[in-house]
Design an enzyme around this catalytic site. Structure first.
Site, PDB file in Angstrom:
ATOM      1  N   SER A  23       0.671  -0.705   0.217  1.00  0.00           N
ATOM      2  CA  SER A  23       0.087  -0.098   0.187  1.00  0.00           C
ATOM      3  C   SER A  23       0.983   1.160   0.036  1.00  0.00           C
ATOM      4  O   SER A  23       1.727   1.120   1.373  1.00  0.00           O
ATOM      5  CB  SER A  23      -0.939   0.199   0.731  1.00  0.00           C
ATOM      6  OG  SER A  23      -1.176   1.543   1.559  1.00  0.00           O
ATOM      7  N   HIS A  51      -1.412  -1.051  -4.208  1.00  0.00           N
ATOM      8  CA  HIS A  51      -2.779  -1.321  -3.556  1.00  0.00           C
ATOM      9  C   HIS A  51      -2.901   0.367  -2.868  1.00  0.00           C
ATOM     10  O   HIS A  51      -2.294   0.876  -2.135  1.00  0.00           O
ATOM     11  CB  HIS A  51      -2.917  -1.358  -2.078  1.00  0.00           C
ATOM     12  CG  HIS A  51      -4.044  -1.609  -1.034  1.00  0.00           C
ATOM     13  ND1 HIS A  51      -5.359  -2.283  -1.914  1.00  0.00           N
ATOM     14  CD2 HIS A  51      -4.405  -0.682   0.174  1.00  0.00           C
ATOM     15  CE1 HIS A  51      -6.013  -1.879  -1.100  1.00  0.00           C
ATOM     16  NE2 HIS A  51      -6.255  -1.226   0.376  1.00  0.00           N
ATOM     17  N   ASP A  71      -4.984   3.955  -1.903  1.00  0.00           N
ATOM     18  CA  ASP A  71      -5.594   3.877  -0.533  1.00  0.00           C
ATOM     19  C   ASP A  71      -6.553   5.070  -0.560  1.00  0.00           C
ATOM     20  O   ASP A  71      -5.884   6.181  -0.314  1.00  0.00           O
ATOM     21  CB  ASP A  71      -5.155   3.842   0.513  1.00  0.00           C
ATOM     22  CG  ASP A  71      -5.153   2.151   0.784  1.00  0.00           C
ATOM     23  OD1 ASP A  71      -6.041   1.985   1.000  1.00  0.00           O
ATOM     24  OD2 ASP A  71      -4.346   2.360   1.578  1.00  0.00           O
ATOM     25  N   MET A  95      -9.310   8.380   0.979  1.00  0.00           N
ATOM     26  CA  MET A  95      -9.418   8.672   1.736  1.00  0.00           C
ATOM     27  C   MET A  95     -10.190  10.071   1.519  1.00  0.00           C
ATOM     28  O   MET A  95      -9.491  10.922   1.151  1.00  0.00           O
ATOM     29  CB  MET A  95      -8.926   9.092   2.960  1.00  0.00           C
ATOM     30  CG  MET A  95      -8.058   7.315   2.666  1.00  0.00           C
ATOM     31  SD  MET A  95      -7.194   7.438   4.295  1.00  0.00           S
ATOM     32  CE  MET A  95      -6.511   5.683   4.497  1.00  0.00           C
ATOM     33  N   HIS A 153      -8.733   1.485  -3.180  1.00  0.00           N
ATOM     34  CA  HIS A 153      -9.186   1.367  -2.547  1.00  0.00           C
ATOM     35  C   HIS A 153     -10.075   2.578  -1.510  1.00  0.00           C
ATOM     36  O   HIS A 153      -9.459   3.397  -1.515  1.00  0.00           O
ATOM     37  CB  HIS A 153      -8.674   0.583  -0.988  1.00  0.00           C
ATOM     38  CG  HIS A 153      -9.323   0.136   0.221  1.00  0.00           C
ATOM     39  ND1 HIS A 153      -8.972  -0.289   1.220  1.00  0.00           N
ATOM     40  CD2 HIS A 153     -10.400   0.490   0.505  1.00  0.00           C
ATOM     41  CE1 HIS A 153      -9.424  -0.223   2.099  1.00  0.00           C
ATOM     42  NE2 HIS A 153     -10.970   0.202   1.923  1.00  0.00           N
ATOM     43  N   MET A 161     -11.782   4.346   0.258  1.00  0.00           N
ATOM     44  CA  MET A 161     -12.689   5.196   1.797  1.00  0.00           C
ATOM     45  C   MET A 161     -13.422   6.145   1.283  1.00  0.00           C
ATOM     46  O   MET A 161     -12.933   6.534   1.921  1.00  0.00           O
ATOM     47  CB  MET A 161     -11.935   5.098   2.397  1.00  0.00           C
ATOM     48  CG  MET A 161     -10.826   2.969   3.041  1.00  0.00           C
ATOM     49  SD  MET A 161      -9.496   2.989   3.422  1.00  0.00           S
ATOM     50  CE  MET A 161      -8.512   3.155   2.631  1.00  0.00           C
ATOM     51  N   MET A 193     -11.192  -5.557   6.533  1.00  0.00           N
ATOM     52  CA  MET A 193     -10.266  -4.911   6.805  1.00  0.00           C
ATOM     53  C   MET A 193     -10.380  -5.143   8.479  1.00  0.00           C
ATOM     54  O   MET A 193     -10.320  -6.071   9.222  1.00  0.00           O
ATOM     55  CB  MET A 193     -11.321  -3.642   7.198  1.00  0.00           C
ATOM     56  CG  MET A 193     -10.843  -2.711   5.899  1.00  0.00           C
ATOM     57  SD  MET A 193     -10.205  -2.505   5.079  1.00  0.00           S
ATOM     58  CE  MET A 193      -8.888  -1.685   6.032  1.00  0.00           C
ATOM     59  N   GLY A 210      -8.757   4.670   7.878  1.00  0.00           N
ATOM     60  CA  GLY A 210      -8.341   5.196   7.527  1.00  0.00           C
ATOM     61  C   GLY A 210      -6.082   5.992   7.902  1.00  0.00           C
ATOM     62  O   GLY A 210      -6.151   6.545   7.406  1.00  0.00           O
ATOM     63  N   PHE A 211      -6.158   4.701   8.660  1.00  0.00           N
ATOM     64  CA  PHE A 211      -4.755   5.217   8.552  1.00  0.00           C
ATOM     65  C   PHE A 211      -3.706   3.744   8.698  1.00  0.00           C
ATOM     66  O   PHE A 211      -4.543   3.059   9.013  1.00  0.00           O
ATOM     67  CB  PHE A 211      -4.726   5.462  10.480  1.00  0.00           C
ATOM     68  CG  PHE A 211      -5.543   6.668  10.410  1.00  0.00           C
ATOM     69  CD1 PHE A 211      -4.366   8.122  10.170  1.00  0.00           C
ATOM     70  CD2 PHE A 211      -6.806   7.273  10.730  1.00  0.00           C
ATOM     71  CE1 PHE A 211      -5.379   9.002  10.835  1.00  0.00           C
ATOM     72  CE2 PHE A 211      -7.518   7.824  11.491  1.00  0.00           C
ATOM     73  CZ  PHE A 211      -6.493   9.009  10.772  1.00  0.00           C
ATOM     74  N   GLY A 212      -2.641   3.876   8.248  1.00  0.00           N
ATOM     75  CA  GLY A 212      -1.333   2.743   8.303  1.00  0.00           C
ATOM     76  C   GLY A 212      -1.248   3.288   9.275  1.00  0.00           C
ATOM     77  O   GLY A 212      -1.488   3.710  10.541  1.00  0.00           O
ATOM     78  N   ASP A 240      -6.766  -6.286   5.171  1.00  0.00           N
ATOM     79  CA  ASP A 240      -6.024  -5.380   4.442  1.00  0.00           C
ATOM     80  C   ASP A 240      -5.936  -4.661   6.005  1.00  0.00           C
ATOM     81  O   ASP A 240      -6.496  -3.722   6.852  1.00  0.00           O
ATOM     82  CB  ASP A 240      -6.765  -4.393   3.754  1.00  0.00           C
ATOM     83  CG  ASP A 240      -6.136  -3.394   3.638  1.00  0.00           C
ATOM     84  OD1 ASP A 240      -4.394  -2.782   4.265  1.00  0.00           O
ATOM     85  OD2 ASP A 240      -7.495  -1.716   2.911  1.00  0.00           O
TER      86      ASP A 240
HETATM   87  C1  DX5 Z   1      -6.043   1.726   5.819  1.00  0.00           C
HETATM   88  C2  DX5 Z   1      -5.556   1.174   4.448  1.00  0.00           C
HETATM   89  C3  DX5 Z   1      -4.291  -0.002   4.247  1.00  0.00           C
HETATM   90  C4  DX5 Z   1      -3.542   0.798   4.758  1.00  0.00           C
HETATM   91  C5  DX5 Z   1      -3.116  -0.337   6.400  1.00  0.00           C
HETATM   92  O1  DX5 Z   1      -7.388   2.589   5.742  1.00  0.00           O
HETATM   93  O2  DX5 Z   1      -7.123   0.716   3.769  1.00  0.00           O
HETATM   94  O3  DX5 Z   1      -4.318  -0.241   3.057  1.00  0.00           O
HETATM   95  O4  DX5 Z   1      -2.268   0.895   3.905  1.00  0.00           O
HETATM   96  O5  DX5 Z   1      -1.272  -0.060   6.399  1.00  0.00           O
HETATM   97  P1  DX5 Z   1      -0.648  -0.843   7.277  1.00  0.00           P
HETATM   98  O6  DX5 Z   1      -0.601  -2.486   6.360  1.00  0.00           O
HETATM   99  O7  DX5 Z   1       0.245  -0.120   7.333  1.00  0.00           O
HETATM  100  O8  DX5 Z   1      -1.123  -0.920   8.516  1.00  0.00           O
HETATM  101 ZN    ZN Z   2      -6.175  -0.496   1.663  1.00  0.00          ZN
END
Ligand code: DX5
Ligand code: ZN
Length: 216
Positions: free
Chosen positions: A8, A33, A35, A37, A66, A68, A137, A142-144, A175
């Site tokens: 991602s 991937h 993301d 948002m 993806h 969101m 999920m 929302g966050f990595g 994810d």
């Molecule tokens: C979270 C995202 C993920 C995110 C995963 O809302 O959908 O795709 O990038 O990040 P990691 O692997 O750092 O949890």
């Molecule tokens: Zn994602």
């Protein structure tokens, strides 16, 4: 089945995004991937169309987009035009899920549905035979860099049962919070696509981490 790895770019270095995508191009990654948002469906804003188009120009892997965002149906053709190969919409963000999934497929993209951690896989019962992938999920979106929610393993089991009942051949994507500590157990449990942001981009050798997530 051989599983797929989808780094991602949410955790990439945006000041060096080209460099990071070249790394993914040369790596064992299967997909990229992406993301997106909107700050409404999730409490964060990431990036949108211009970034996606720029990524598409150099990415050599399929773009796993993806969304969101609320009302994803409004923007499907824009995402297609930006180069999305597959689109994942959230069950919680779309009232007319079936219509949106059909529209995605009619535009020639793969169609997937993501479920938040609290959403039961049973809600997909009536569409599971018609979709290409379910994204479970394993963190709240929302966050990595968040911690993996262990209940995801039970959801994989429930999802596999549902898919068997409905003769679905959808891929199961996981994810959030995926890394070397849980990758192997997830694949053993039935995961077919592993998304990894933080685990890849915060590691000392991202290409090696992708390799290690793919071959164990
Ligand atoms: C979270 C995202 C993920 C995110 C995963 O809302 O959908 O795709 O990038 O990040 P990691 O692997 O750092 O949890
Ligand atoms: Zn994602």
């Amino acid at each position: 089945m051989v599983h797929l790895v989808a780094p991602s770019i949410l955790s990439a270095d945006f000041a060096n995004l080209g460099r990071d995508i070249e790394m993914v191009n040369k790596s064992k990654a299967d997909w990229l991937h992406i993301d997106v948002m909107d700050g409404v469906f999730v409490p964060n804003i990431s990036f949108g169309f211009p970034v996606l188009s720029a990524v598409k120009k150099i990415a050599k892997k399929p773009l796993d987009v993806h969304l969101m965002i609320i009302q994803p149906d409004k923007y499907l053709s824009r995402f297609r035009d930006c180069g999305a190969d597959s689109i994942t919409i959230h069950y919680e963000a779309d009232i007319h899920l079936h219509r949106t999934l059909e529209a995605i497929k009619e535009m020639g993209m793969k169609a997937a549905v993501a479920l938040n951690p609290h959403t039961s896989v049973q809600v997909l019962s009536e569409v599971i035979s018609d979709i290409d992938m379910v994204c479970l999920m394993s963190v709240n979106p929302g966050f990595g860099g968040q911690q993996f929610i262990e209940n995801t393993f039970q959801k994989i089991t429930s999802l596999k049962t549902l898919m068997m009942e409905k003769a679905s051949r959808a891929l199961i994507e996981i994810d959030g919070g995926v890394g070397m500590a849980n990758a192997q157990s997830l694949v053993k449990a039935g995961a077919s696509v592993l998304v990894a942001g933080n685990a890849v981009f915060s590691s000392a050798d991202p290409a090696k981490t992708i390799h290690d997530l793919k071959y164990f």
